[in-house]
Motif scaffolding. Structure first.
Motif, PDB file in Angstrom:
ATOM      1  N   TYR A 227       0.815  -1.644   0.051  1.00  0.00           N
ATOM      2  CA  TYR A 227      -0.104  -0.114   0.147  1.00  0.00           C
ATOM      3  C   TYR A 227       1.018   1.049   0.071  1.00  0.00           C
ATOM      4  O   TYR A 227       0.506   2.278  -0.707  1.00  0.00           O
ATOM      5  CB  TYR A 227      -0.385  -0.246   0.861  1.00  0.00           C
ATOM      6  CG  TYR A 227      -1.749   1.578   1.160  1.00  0.00           C
ATOM      7  CD1 TYR A 227      -2.483   1.420   0.731  1.00  0.00           C
ATOM      8  CD2 TYR A 227      -1.414   1.936   1.993  1.00  0.00           C
ATOM      9  CE1 TYR A 227      -3.539   2.508   0.632  1.00  0.00           C
ATOM     10  CE2 TYR A 227      -1.303   3.231   2.651  1.00  0.00           C
ATOM     11  CZ  TYR A 227      -2.849   3.347   1.809  1.00  0.00           C
ATOM     12  OH  TYR A 227      -3.532   5.258   1.840  1.00  0.00           O
ATOM     13  N   ALA A 228       1.574   1.533   1.158  1.00  0.00           N
ATOM     14  CA  ALA A 228       3.097   2.330   1.236  1.00  0.00           C
ATOM     15  C   ALA A 228       3.516   2.674  -0.368  1.00  0.00           C
ATOM     16  O   ALA A 228       3.941   4.007  -0.922  1.00  0.00           O
ATOM     17  CB  ALA A 228       3.573   2.867   2.435  1.00  0.00           C
TER      18      ALA A 228
ATOM     19  N   GLU B 196      -6.338   4.274  -0.439  1.00  0.00           N
ATOM     20  CA  GLU B 196      -7.312   3.222  -0.021  1.00  0.00           C
ATOM     21  C   GLU B 196      -8.300   2.347   0.249  1.00  0.00           C
ATOM     22  O   GLU B 196      -7.950   1.221   0.157  1.00  0.00           O
ATOM     23  CB  GLU B 196      -7.246   3.545   1.556  1.00  0.00           C
ATOM     24  CG  GLU B 196      -7.574   2.893   3.117  1.00  0.00           C
ATOM     25  CD  GLU B 196      -7.424   3.002   4.226  1.00  0.00           C
ATOM     26  OE1 GLU B 196      -7.050   2.888   5.162  1.00  0.00           O
ATOM     27  OE2 GLU B 196      -8.659   4.108   4.393  1.00  0.00           O
TER      28      GLU B 196
ATOM     29  N   THR C 102      -0.114  -7.899   3.572  1.00  0.00           N
ATOM     30  CA  THR C 102      -0.746  -6.805   3.923  1.00  0.00           C
ATOM     31  C   THR C 102      -0.272  -7.039   5.222  1.00  0.00           C
ATOM     32  O   THR C 102      -0.428  -5.805   6.423  1.00  0.00           O
ATOM     33  CB  THR C 102      -2.315  -7.090   3.155  1.00  0.00           C
ATOM     34  OG1 THR C 102      -2.619  -7.261   2.193  1.00  0.00           O
ATOM     35  CG2 THR C 102      -3.338  -5.910   3.922  1.00  0.00           C
TER      36      THR C 102
ATOM     37  N   ALA D 193       1.107  -3.876   7.168  1.00  0.00           N
ATOM     38  CA  ALA D 193      -0.421  -2.460   7.393  1.00  0.00           C
ATOM     39  C   ALA D 193      -0.766  -3.254   8.796  1.00  0.00           C
ATOM     40  O   ALA D 193      -1.501  -1.939   9.273  1.00  0.00           O
ATOM     41  CB  ALA D 193      -1.635  -3.186   7.323  1.00  0.00           C
TER      42      ALA D 193
ATOM     43  N   THR E 290      -0.238  -0.005  10.697  1.00  0.00           N
ATOM     44  CA  THR E 290       0.343   1.395   9.728  1.00  0.00           C
ATOM     45  C   THR E 290      -1.521   2.026   9.316  1.00  0.00           C
ATOM     46  O   THR E 290      -1.639   3.301   9.120  1.00  0.00           O
ATOM     47  CB  THR E 290       1.147   1.782   8.423  1.00  0.00           C
ATOM     48  OG1 THR E 290       0.750  -0.057   8.056  1.00  0.00           O
ATOM     49  CG2 THR E 290       2.655   1.493   9.479  1.00  0.00           C
ATOM     50  N   ASN E 291      -2.048   0.804   8.789  1.00  0.00           N
ATOM     51  CA  ASN E 291      -3.308   0.992   7.704  1.00  0.00           C
ATOM     52  C   ASN E 291      -4.611  -0.147   9.173  1.00  0.00           C
ATOM     53  O   ASN E 291      -4.186  -1.647   8.508  1.00  0.00           O
ATOM     54  CB  ASN E 291      -3.690   0.623   6.744  1.00  0.00           C
ATOM     55  CG  ASN E 291      -4.296   0.875   5.725  1.00  0.00           C
ATOM     56  OD1 ASN E 291      -5.772   0.423   6.197  1.00  0.00           O
ATOM     57  ND2 ASN E 291      -3.985   1.728   5.290  1.00  0.00           N
TER      58      ASN E 291
ATOM     59  N   ARG F  12      -5.227  -3.978   7.686  1.00  0.00           N
ATOM     60  CA  ARG F  12      -5.140  -5.255   9.131  1.00  0.00           C
ATOM     61  C   ARG F  12      -6.021  -5.885   8.996  1.00  0.00           C
ATOM     62  O   ARG F  12      -6.293  -7.245   9.217  1.00  0.00           O
ATOM     63  CB  ARG F  12      -3.663  -4.350   9.775  1.00  0.00           C
ATOM     64  CG  ARG F  12      -4.171  -5.337  11.126  1.00  0.00           C
ATOM     65  CD  ARG F  12      -3.320  -5.068  12.091  1.00  0.00           C
ATOM     66  NE  ARG F  12      -4.518  -4.140  12.963  1.00  0.00           N
ATOM     67  CZ  ARG F  12      -3.967  -3.088  13.806  1.00  0.00           C
ATOM     68  NH1 ARG F  12      -2.615  -2.933  14.144  1.00  0.00           N
ATOM     69  NH2 ARG F  12      -4.856  -2.677  14.513  1.00  0.00           N
TER      70      ARG F  12
END
Length: 200
Positions: free
Chosen positions: A28-29, A55, A112, A116, A119-120, A124
């Motif tokens: 993602y990042a 996102e 993931t 994550a 951070t997300n 997560r």
């Protein structure tokens, strides 16, 4: 269903499918807007006209990537006539898809969950739900196998289910890190042994 809705859905699906490998490989990042426009050939406006933000695309892609493997597994499991064979279906599927999984950047759940972690929260949670669903499915098969006298009565359904998941996910991780898919084959042999040990 009206035409505009169908076209919108087609566009959304195109974006999801086109960016699925990018997100899985870069995370993602690490996935930028330019990565999305390059993968799809669409403009920023076209992408964000169909998704609220990056996102939302990432979550849709995660679901898509997971559903691909889940669909293949479901087909194999449903074809199996015994609980033993249903468990072995997971071994068959992962033996078949390991090379493709590596080419697509590895397991979306593992990737993931690692990225994550703190951070997300949304991603997560998606990864956690995927693992919990997998655990639930395996546990149900093992419990049914005990009831049908296919498996030993002292078999611990949750322990076996979690061990299978840990071995399979670990095998994917080792294969990805080392670039050696034969590692997965050896680990899947251990999964087979684990299943054989609970058979009556």
């Amino acid at each position: 269903m009206n035409k505009s809705y169908t076209k919108a859905e087609r566009t959304r699906n195109f974006i999801i499918e086109s960016t699925s490998v990018v997100f899985n490989k870069k995370g993602y990042a690490g996935t930028s807007l330019s990565d999305l426009t390059k993968a799809t050939g669409l403009t920023k406006g076209s992408i964000y006209g169909n998704f609220e933000n990056k996102e939302e695309v990432a979550v849709a892609v995660f679901d898509y990537n997971c559903s691909r493997v889940a669909h293949l597994t479901s087909l194999e499991v449903n074809r199996a006539t015994t609980c033993y064979d249903k468990l072995m279906a997971y071994v068959r599927v992962y033996r078949t898809i390991i090379s493709e999984t590596m080419n697509r950047g590895g397991c979306p759940v593992l990737n993931t969950a690692t990225e994550a972690d703190d951070t997300n929260g949304l991603l997560r949670k998606r990864a956690a739900n995927a693992v919990l669903t997998w655990e639930s499915d395996l546990t149900a098969i093992i419990k049914k196998g005990i009831e049908k006298s296919e498996f030993k009565t002292n078999a611990d359904p949750r322990k076996i289910a979690l061990s299978m998941i840990a071995l399979i996910e670990g095998g994917i991780m080792i294969s990805k890190v080392t670039g050696d898919v034969t590692s997965m084959d050896l680990i899947l042999n251990t999964v087979e042994t684990l299943i054989d040990q609970i058979e009556r």
